[in-house]
Scaffold this motif. Structure first.
Motif, short mmCIF file in Angstrom:
data_model
loop_
_atom_site.label_atom_id
_atom_site.label_comp_id
_atom_site.label_asym_id
_atom_site.label_seq_id
_atom_site.Cartn_x
_atom_site.Cartn_y
_atom_site.Cartn_z
N TRP A 1 4.16 -5.11 -11.35
CA TRP A 1 3.43 -3.84 -11.24
C TRP A 1 4.09 -2.75 -12.07
CZ3 TRP A 1 5.00 0.13 -7.34
CH2 TRP A 1 4.06 1.15 -7.20
N ASP B 1 -0.43 2.48 -15.60
CA ASP B 1 -0.53 3.25 -14.36
C ASP B 1 -1.69 2.80 -13.47
OD1 ASP B 1 1.66 4.66 -15.04
OD2 ASP B 1 0.59 6.46 -15.70
N GLY B 2 -2.72 2.22 -14.05
CA GLY B 2 -3.88 1.82 -13.25
C GLY B 2 -3.68 0.54 -12.48
N ALA B 3 -2.55 -0.14 -12.65
CA ALA B 3 -2.31 -1.41 -11.96
C ALA B 3 -2.23 -1.19 -10.46
CB ALA B 3 -1.01 -2.03 -12.47
N ASN B 4 -2.73 -2.16 -9.72
CA ASN B 4 -2.76 -2.05 -8.26
C ASN B 4 -1.81 -3.07 -7.65
OD1 ASN B 4 -3.76 -2.65 -5.43
ND2 ASN B 4 -5.06 -0.91 -5.94
N ARG C 1 4.16 5.35 -6.75
CA ARG C 1 4.41 4.75 -8.05
C ARG C 1 5.23 5.64 -9.02
NH1 ARG C 1 2.66 0.67 -11.68
NH2 ARG C 1 2.83 1.37 -13.83
N VAL D 1 -1.24 -3.82 -4.52
CA VAL D 1 -1.81 -4.62 -3.43
C VAL D 1 -2.53 -5.84 -3.99
CG1 VAL D 1 -3.40 -4.62 -1.46
CG2 VAL D 1 -2.03 -2.57 -1.97
N ASP D 2 -3.30 -5.64 -5.05
CA ASP D 2 -4.02 -6.77 -5.66
C ASP D 2 -3.05 -7.81 -6.22
OD1 ASP D 2 -6.40 -5.54 -5.05
OD2 ASP D 2 -6.72 -4.70 -7.06
N GLN E 1 2.38 1.63 -3.45
CA GLN E 1 1.35 2.03 -4.41
C GLN E 1 1.25 3.55 -4.50
OE1 GLN E 1 -0.69 -0.03 -6.41
NE2 GLN E 1 -1.38 1.88 -7.34
N GLN E 2 1.38 4.21 -3.35
CA GLN E 2 1.28 5.67 -3.32
C GLN E 2 2.51 6.36 -3.91
OE1 GLN E 2 0.25 7.01 0.68
NE2 GLN E 2 -0.89 5.13 1.06
N GLY F 1 0.81 -1.21 0.00
CA GLY F 1 0.00 0.00 0.00
C GLY F 1 0.84 1.26 0.00
#
Length: 205
Positions: free
Chosen positions: A180, A185-188, A114, A190-191, A111-112, A108
């Motif tokens: 990732w 860019d939309g890849a997450n 990226r 965490v998922d 992710q912030q 997480g």
């Protein structure tokens, strides 16, 4: 006695000093990344970076020990945040539960970050001398993570098993980050990480 002898210099509050430090580090990182893109990592000297932010190379070393540290600093800082997260959590029910929680937290945080991480990842990937920099930075925290996790689990837990599980989850995080970075860019993250961690849930621990 001269009254002036009793006058002590007023020191900046700790919070203000920390804020100034972070602003200086941010300026150094911004200048360094720009120069790494323009000139290339190996062709950029510490003096080049210092000149770009109008400071001496001596002042640069107050904030960073090397160019490598400028590049890998956010990863090292985030990994240390993960250890603090583990220290502040309630005692874990099992090694797997603790590791899933810690590595989900790390994902997480990454992710912030990226855009900056992606830029750093590309710079490192294009520079043979530091191509494995991010891998080494991730692995640096493994011993501390093992120690902290073992100390929060029951004494009957096998420490070698904890060491093995930490290495496996770290590998899952590394693979997830690489996947990732290669996606849009939309890849997450965490998922992606959860998908890999689900494969580990059947392991003992």
């Amino acid at each position: 006695m001269n009254p002036k002898e009793n006058i002590h210099p007023i020191e900046a509050p700790a919070g203000l000093r920390e804020r100034k430090k972070r602003l200086a580090q941010a300026a150094i990182e911004e200048a360094a990344l720009r120069l790494f893109q323009q000139k290339g990592y190996e062709q950029t000297s510490i003096q080049d970076i210092a000149d770009a932010v109008t400071m001496s190379s001596r002042t640069f070393f107050r904030y960073y020990a090397s160019k490598e540290e400028v590049l890998s600093g956010p990863i090292r800082s985030t990994q240390l945040d993960g250890i603090r997260f583990l220290q502040e959590e309630a005692p874990p029910a099992s090694p797997h539960a603790a590791l899933r929680s810690v590595f989900s937290y790390l994902a997480g945080q990454y992710q912030q970050q990226r855009p900056g991480l992606l830029l750093r990842y590309r710079i490192a990937g294009q520079t043979p001398s530091i191509a494995s920099l991010f891998l080494y930075t991730l692995m640096e925290t493994e011993p501390t993570l093992c120690h902290e996790l073992s100390s929060r689990l029951e004494s009957a837990v096998d420490r070698n098993e904890v060491r093995f599980l930490v290495a496996v989850y770290m590998a899952a995080l590394r693979v997830s980050i690489e996947e990732w970075m290669e996606q849009e860019d939309g890849a997450n993250l965490v998922d992606i990480l959860y998908r890999h961690m689900d494969r580990l849930s059947s392991m003992p621990g």
